[in-house]
Design a protein around this motif. Sequence first.
Motif, PDB file in Angstrom:
ATOM      1  N   SER A 194       0.959  -1.305   0.132  1.00 28.03           N
ATOM      2  CA  SER A 194      -0.179  -0.085   0.014  1.00 28.03           C
ATOM      3  C   SER A 194       0.917   1.228   0.050  1.00 28.03           C
ATOM      4  N   GLU A 195       1.905   1.223   0.743  1.00 27.55           N
ATOM      5  CA  GLU A 195       3.002   2.366   0.691  1.00 27.55           C
ATOM      6  C   GLU A 195       3.308   2.588  -0.667  1.00 27.55           C
ATOM      7  N   ASN A 201       1.023   6.870  -6.724  1.00 33.59           N
ATOM      8  CA  ASN A 201       0.158   7.826  -6.967  1.00 33.59           C
ATOM      9  C   ASN A 201       0.379   9.287  -7.003  1.00 33.59           C
ATOM     10  N   SER A 202       1.254   9.524  -5.894  1.00 26.89           N
ATOM     11  CA  SER A 202       1.688  10.594  -5.248  1.00 26.89           C
ATOM     12  C   SER A 202       2.651  11.376  -6.610  1.00 26.89           C
ATOM     13  N   GLN A 203       3.330  10.578  -7.532  1.00 25.39           N
ATOM     14  CA  GLN A 203       4.109  11.225  -8.621  1.00 25.39           C
ATOM     15  C   GLN A 203       3.341  12.118  -9.607  1.00 25.39           C
TER      16      GLN A 203
END
Length: 203
Positions: A194-195, A201-203
Amino acid sequence: MFKNRLFLTGLGIGIIVGALLLQMMIIGESSQQKLNNRDNASTEQGEKIYSQSEVDAMLEAQRATSSNKEEGKATATAAPSPAVSPEPSPVESAAPTASAAASPKQTATPADNSSAAADTDELSPRKMVRIYGGTNLTAAAKVLASEQLISDQAAFIRKMKQEKKLVRAGYFLFTGTPTLEEVITTITTQPMTSEEVKAFNSQ
């Protein structure tokens, strides 16, 4: 009759005693002959008797031989042969320089390759694909084909059945254009955590 018996007895005894004496004389003569033969042989094989002058000459010769040997040993000890140190040939002396000059290039090559691989990974497109739980091979092949990760769904299904592998559920990350074997290896191993999903997704 009695007188004849005594005579015959004495005659017999005399003959026996005479035979014994004769045998003893023969043995004594043979022993004396053997002793004489031994004495003659020892005399013939005895050592030669040297005169005083011959003895002095032999002693002088031995002294001269021993003095010559001692002088030869002293000469060999006093004048040892000088040790010659081998000089390095031009080819041998030039070899370390050439290898030293070539070593920086060799050490620099892995760094260049690693940097080039890092640049390639950064420039290659990255895709994250999710496979839901309970997805069969046909559905997984459609998902991968829709993401343009495989071009032949039938080949993917056949390869999975041959290797007897199962599709795992979760998120999987693909870089660039992977081969069929790389796709199969990715979706049959541990999925992303999950990390990792959040970081992507944060990129």
